[in-house]
Write a protein that holds these residues in place. Structure first.
Motif, PDB file in Angstrom:
ATOM      1  N   GLY A   1      -8.542   1.482  -1.798  1.00  0.00           N
ATOM      2  CA  GLY A   1      -8.161   2.078  -3.063  1.00  0.00           C
ATOM      3  C   GLY A   1      -8.615   1.293  -4.274  1.00  0.00           C
ATOM      4  O   GLY A   1      -7.924   1.260  -5.302  1.00  0.00           O
ATOM      5  N   GLY A   2      -9.774   0.635  -4.173  1.00  0.00           N
ATOM      6  CA  GLY A   2     -10.300  -0.130  -5.286  1.00  0.00           C
ATOM      7  C   GLY A   2      -9.841  -1.576  -5.341  1.00  0.00           C
ATOM      8  O   GLY A   2     -10.271  -2.337  -6.218  1.00  0.00           O
ATOM      9  N   THR A   3      -8.977  -1.994  -4.408  1.00  0.00           N
ATOM     10  CA  THR A   3      -8.501  -3.379  -4.358  1.00  0.00           C
ATOM     11  C   THR A   3      -9.178  -4.123  -3.219  1.00  0.00           C
ATOM     12  O   THR A   3      -9.207  -3.636  -2.085  1.00  0.00           O
ATOM     13  N   VAL A   4      -9.712  -5.296  -3.497  1.00  0.00           N
ATOM     14  CA  VAL A   4     -10.327  -6.126  -2.461  1.00  0.00           C
ATOM     15  C   VAL A   4      -9.226  -6.862  -1.708  1.00  0.00           C
ATOM     16  O   VAL A   4      -8.397  -7.551  -2.302  1.00  0.00           O
ATOM     17  N   ILE A   5      -9.224  -6.710  -0.382  1.00  0.00           N
ATOM     18  CA  ILE A   5      -8.228  -7.339   0.484  1.00  0.00           C
ATOM     19  C   ILE A   5      -8.938  -8.414   1.306  1.00  0.00           C
ATOM     20  O   ILE A   5      -9.761  -8.097   2.171  1.00  0.00           O
ATOM     21  N   PRO A   6      -8.644  -9.697   1.082  1.00  0.00           N
ATOM     22  CA  PRO A   6      -9.318 -10.754   1.845  1.00  0.00           C
ATOM     23  C   PRO A   6      -8.894 -10.746   3.316  1.00  0.00           C
ATOM     24  O   PRO A   6      -7.769 -10.364   3.655  1.00  0.00           O
ATOM     25  N   ALA A   7      -9.779 -11.173   4.189  1.00  0.00           N
ATOM     26  CA  ALA A   7      -9.477 -11.300   5.614  1.00  0.00           C
ATOM     27  C   ALA A   7      -8.245 -12.181   5.793  1.00  0.00           C
ATOM     28  O   ALA A   7      -8.076 -13.190   5.108  1.00  0.00           O
ATOM     29  N   GLY A   8      -7.394 -11.789   6.725  1.00  0.00           N
ATOM     30  CA  GLY A   8      -6.179 -12.546   6.996  1.00  0.00           C
ATOM     31  C   GLY A   8      -4.985 -12.116   6.175  1.00  0.00           C
ATOM     32  O   GLY A   8      -3.862 -12.572   6.427  1.00  0.00           O
ATOM     33  N   SER A   9      -5.189 -11.218   5.219  1.00  0.00           N
ATOM     34  CA  SER A   9      -4.089 -10.776   4.353  1.00  0.00           C
ATOM     35  C   SER A   9      -3.176  -9.805   5.092  1.00  0.00           C
ATOM     36  O   SER A   9      -3.617  -8.968   5.883  1.00  0.00           O
ATOM     37  N   LEU A  10      -1.888  -9.894   4.779  1.00  0.00           N
ATOM     38  CA  LEU A  10      -0.901  -8.968   5.318  1.00  0.00           C
ATOM     39  C   LEU A  10      -0.768  -7.778   4.373  1.00  0.00           C
ATOM     40  O   LEU A  10      -0.828  -7.933   3.148  1.00  0.00           O
TER      41      LEU A  10
ATOM     42  N   VAL B   1       0.863  -1.188   0.000  1.00  0.00           N
ATOM     43  CA  VAL B   1       0.000   0.000   0.000  1.00  0.00           C
ATOM     44  C   VAL B   1       0.899   1.238   0.000  1.00  0.00           C
ATOM     45  O   VAL B   1       1.670   1.450   0.933  1.00  0.00           O
ATOM     46  N   THR B   2       0.804   2.050  -1.044  1.00  0.00           N
ATOM     47  CA  THR B   2       1.768   3.139  -1.241  1.00  0.00           C
ATOM     48  C   THR B   2       1.176   4.543  -1.221  1.00  0.00           C
ATOM     49  O   THR B   2       1.915   5.512  -1.061  1.00  0.00           O
ATOM     50  N   ARG B   3      -0.129   4.702  -1.417  1.00  0.00           N
ATOM     51  CA  ARG B   3      -0.725   6.042  -1.456  1.00  0.00           C
ATOM     52  C   ARG B   3      -0.981   6.584  -0.054  1.00  0.00           C
ATOM     53  O   ARG B   3      -1.373   5.843   0.852  1.00  0.00           O
ATOM     54  N   TYR B   4      -0.812   7.883   0.114  1.00  0.00           N
ATOM     55  CA  TYR B   4      -0.999   8.512   1.417  1.00  0.00           C
ATOM     56  C   TYR B   4      -2.385   8.214   1.990  1.00  0.00           C
ATOM     57  O   TYR B   4      -2.509   7.753   3.143  1.00  0.00           O
ATOM     58  N   ASP B   5      -3.444   8.501   1.234  1.00  0.00           N
ATOM     59  CA  ASP B   5      -4.797   8.331   1.762  1.00  0.00           C
ATOM     60  C   ASP B   5      -5.062   6.888   2.170  1.00  0.00           C
ATOM     61  O   ASP B   5      -5.718   6.630   3.190  1.00  0.00           O
ATOM     62  N   ASP B   6      -4.563   5.942   1.387  1.00  0.00           N
ATOM     63  CA  ASP B   6      -4.788   4.532   1.700  1.00  0.00           C
ATOM     64  C   ASP B   6      -4.028   4.127   2.961  1.00  0.00           C
ATOM     65  O   ASP B   6      -4.562   3.419   3.827  1.00  0.00           O
ATOM     66  N   VAL B   7      -2.781   4.570   3.075  1.00  0.00           N
ATOM     67  CA  VAL B   7      -1.988   4.242   4.261  1.00  0.00           C
ATOM     68  C   VAL B   7      -2.641   4.816   5.512  1.00  0.00           C
ATOM     69  O   VAL B   7      -2.790   4.127   6.536  1.00  0.00           O
ATOM     70  N   VAL B   8      -3.059   6.066   5.456  1.00  0.00           N
ATOM     71  CA  VAL B   8      -3.670   6.715   6.623  1.00  0.00           C
ATOM     72  C   VAL B   8      -4.982   6.036   7.007  1.00  0.00           C
ATOM     73  O   VAL B   8      -5.278   5.865   8.200  1.00  0.00           O
ATOM     74  N   SER B   9      -5.764   5.626   6.032  1.00  0.00           N
ATOM     75  CA  SER B   9      -7.041   4.975   6.352  1.00  0.00           C
ATOM     76  C   SER B   9      -6.813   3.683   7.134  1.00  0.00           C
ATOM     77  O   SER B   9      -7.606   3.337   8.019  1.00  0.00           O
ATOM     78  N   VAL B  10      -5.733   2.983   6.836  1.00  0.00           N
ATOM     79  CA  VAL B  10      -5.409   1.753   7.577  1.00  0.00           C
ATOM     80  C   VAL B  10      -4.898   2.102   8.973  1.00  0.00           C
ATOM     81  O   VAL B  10      -5.325   1.502   9.968  1.00  0.00           O
ATOM     82  N   LEU B  11      -3.992   3.047   9.069  1.00  0.00           N
ATOM     83  CA  LEU B  11      -3.408   3.401  10.366  1.00  0.00           C
ATOM     84  C   LEU B  11      -4.452   3.915  11.350  1.00  0.00           C
ATOM     85  O   LEU B  11      -4.302   3.768  12.565  1.00  0.00           O
ATOM     86  N   ARG B  12      -5.533   4.508  10.828  1.00  0.00           N
ATOM     87  CA  ARG B  12      -6.560   5.062  11.716  1.00  0.00           C
ATOM     88  C   ARG B  12      -7.550   4.018  12.217  1.00  0.00           C
ATOM     89  O   ARG B  12      -8.364   4.318  13.086  1.00  0.00           O
TER      90      ARG B  12
ATOM     91  N   PHE C   1       6.751   8.418  11.908  1.00  0.00           N
ATOM     92  CA  PHE C   1       6.546   7.795  13.210  1.00  0.00           C
ATOM     93  C   PHE C   1       5.192   7.084  13.298  1.00  0.00           C
ATOM     94  O   PHE C   1       4.725   6.749  14.392  1.00  0.00           O
ATOM     95  N   GLY C   2       4.558   6.859  12.153  1.00  0.00           N
ATOM     96  CA  GLY C   2       3.240   6.258  12.161  1.00  0.00           C
ATOM     97  C   GLY C   2       2.163   7.306  12.377  1.00  0.00           C
ATOM     98  O   GLY C   2       2.404   8.512  12.261  1.00  0.00           O
ATOM     99  N   LYS C   3       0.983   6.817  12.737  1.00  0.00           N
ATOM    100  CA  LYS C   3      -0.152   7.726  12.971  1.00  0.00           C
ATOM    101  C   LYS C   3      -1.192   6.980  13.785  1.00  0.00           C
ATOM    102  O   LYS C   3      -1.312   5.758  13.697  1.00  0.00           O
ATOM    103  N   GLY C   4      -1.951   7.727  14.558  1.00  0.00           N
ATOM    104  CA  GLY C   4      -3.048   7.112  15.303  1.00  0.00           C
ATOM    105  C   GLY C   4      -2.582   6.424  16.564  1.00  0.00           C
ATOM    106  O   GLY C   4      -1.601   6.832  17.199  1.00  0.00           O
ATOM    107  N   GLU C   5      -3.258   5.357  16.911  1.00  0.00           N
ATOM    108  CA  GLU C   5      -3.040   4.694  18.195  1.00  0.00           C
ATOM    109  C   GLU C   5      -1.604   4.226  18.400  1.00  0.00           C
ATOM    110  O   GLU C   5      -1.088   4.214  19.514  1.00  0.00           O
ATOM    111  N   HIS C   6      -0.937   3.829  17.316  1.00  0.00           N
ATOM    112  CA  HIS C   6       0.413   3.284  17.428  1.00  0.00           C
ATOM    113  C   HIS C   6       1.503   4.308  17.094  1.00  0.00           C
ATOM    114  O   HIS C   6       2.630   3.930  16.777  1.00  0.00           O
TER     115      HIS C   6
END
Length: 426
Positions: free
Chosen positions: A321-330, A43-54, A364-369
């Motif tokens: 970002g338009g990609t389906v990520i199955p449960a359990g995926s890294l 995952v390389t785009r800013y918006d996508d990375v931030v959505s996960v970190l939050r 330094f990451g974002k959000g809880e961590h």
């Protein structure tokens, strides 16, 4: 997007590891992509990375350090029929200790409890009390090579400054510095390197075991003989309604403090100085006004993130970002790419000191961590660079620019060496 786009990075091609940013730029043009070599979505785009970190619920931090970090390697070696009995004993101990998820690898509500218990050791007031010590260590280190006119800044300064600081914080004696560094290197050698040999794994797990032996003894000592150090704070941390930290939790925290306190700050210090010596105009500007150092540190954190990215695991089927990520995926969240995404940072790949202190990068990451040690890393980098510029003049690179080598690692981004020449400030 095809997997070949990342081949150079994950195969640790020296030129790609040195400058992965063209790879990231191309990757941002498309959605997150599955990479078989990494066994993860990148995952390389800013918006996508931030959505996960939050979203710490949908995306677990259980494997935050990735598939080649110590615990996943231990799981792999425990199933290896060719592993020696000694190695098996080492990895079983690691697996037992790692059953206690801690901070970086912990999810809510466990992470919330642990963070509350350790916050005392990383308050702004506690960090501020360390500033005189960091000044002293910086000056003492520079004095060891000041008369030489040349230095490998990584080995002789960038490694030793944060290592000495974190060792002092944890109460480790000066006589153990070499061993302390060996432990730190061993915990990170697999992170961002998918190609370790069995001999390298044997050495790594031997060091890991010795680290646990030493600090188990130190924890026992602090229970009856408290000192003014972070380890004592961890052993005696108490909050109403919260269970105290267990031995295994403390050991895991110490690993994380060791790595964060050494490797990442070393890489930051070296990157800031490399940036200065390769840009005479910037060097002159910062020499003229040391207050610019804070902004410079923030821009180097953005552009040369010491941790290029960490991992999350999807707990349910999701779309990013338009990609389906199955449960359990890294997922590998590439901070080093998101920090150069022009949708969030108009300067993109260009260094821009104006407004750097108000921009919120992801180094330094974002959000809880968000990294607990961020204030300490910033302070060490600021004081280290300020002291170097105060004592060294006419600092120049002592090799051809293309001969500067980087660590063979796609997660931890840093210089192997930074040879410099200089004159003493008179």
């Amino acid at each position: 997007m095809t997997e070949t786009r990342f081949d150079g990075l994950f195969e640790l091609n020296p030129q790609t590891v040195r400058c992965p940013y063209a790879t990231y730029s191309r990757a941002r043009e498309e959605a997150p992509v599955w990479v078989e070599r990494l066994n993860a979505f990148v995952v390389t785009r800013y918006d996508d990375v931030v959505s996960v970190l939050r979203d710490a619920v949908t995306y677990s931090s259980a494997m935050a350090s990735g598939p080649a970090s110590v615990t996943p390697l231990a799981r792999r070696m425990s199933d290896d029929p060719e592993a020696s009995d000694t190695l098996r004993a080492h990895v079983e101990r690691r697996l037992e200790i790692s059953r206690s998820a801690v901070l970086l690898n912990a999810d809510p509500p466990l992470h919330v409890r642990q963070r509350k218990l350790v916050n005392k050791g990383f308050t702004a007031r506690r960090i501020a009390t360390l500033e005189p010590e960091v000044h002293t260590i910086s000056n003492d280190l520079i004095d060891t090579f000041l008369g030489d006119g040349r230095v490998d800044l990584v080995r002789q300064f960038a490694v030793k400054l944060p290592m000495t600081v974190i060792a002092n914080i944890l109460g480790v004696p000066e006589s153990m510095m070499e061993t302390f560094k060996w432990w730190s290197d061993s915990f990170t050698v697999g992170t961002g390197n998918l190609n370790l040999t069995n001999d390298e794994l044997e050495d790594m797990f031997s060091a890991v075991d010795q680290f646990y032996d030493y600090f188990t003894g130190q924890v026992t000592d602090r229970r009856t003989r408290p000192r003014d150090d972070l380890l004592t704070d961890l052993v005696h941390a108490r909050l109403d309604g919260e269970e105290p930290l267990t031995l295994n939790e403390i050991l895991q925290m110490l690993v994380q403090f060791l790595v964060a306190g050494n490797e990442t700050t070393t890489n930051l210090l070296a990157a800031v100085m490399h940036t200065l010596v390769t840009d005479p105009g910037l060097m002159a500007r910062v020499r003229h006004d040391h207050t610019e150092i804070r902004a410079l540190v923030e821009e180097v954190l953005r552009l040369e993130s010491p941790v290029q990215g960490l991992f999350r695991t999807a707990t349910t089927d999701v779309e990013i970002g338009g990609t389906v990520i199955p449960a359990g995926s890294l997922l590998w969240l590439v901070y080093g790419s998101a920090n150069r995404d022009r949708s969030a940072y108009p300067a993109g790949d260009d260094l821009d000191l104006e407004g750097a202190l108000s921009r919120q990068h992801l180094a330094f990451g974002k959000g809880e961590h968000f990294c607990l040690g961020a204030p300490l890393a910033r302070m060490e980098a600021r004081i280290g660079v300020e002291t170097l510029l105060s004592k060294l003049a006419d600092i120049r690179l002592d090799c051809a620019p293309h001969d500067v080598k980087y660590l063979p690692n796609f997660v931890l981004h840093g210089l192997k060496a930074l040879p410099l020449t200089f004159h003493k400030v008179v």
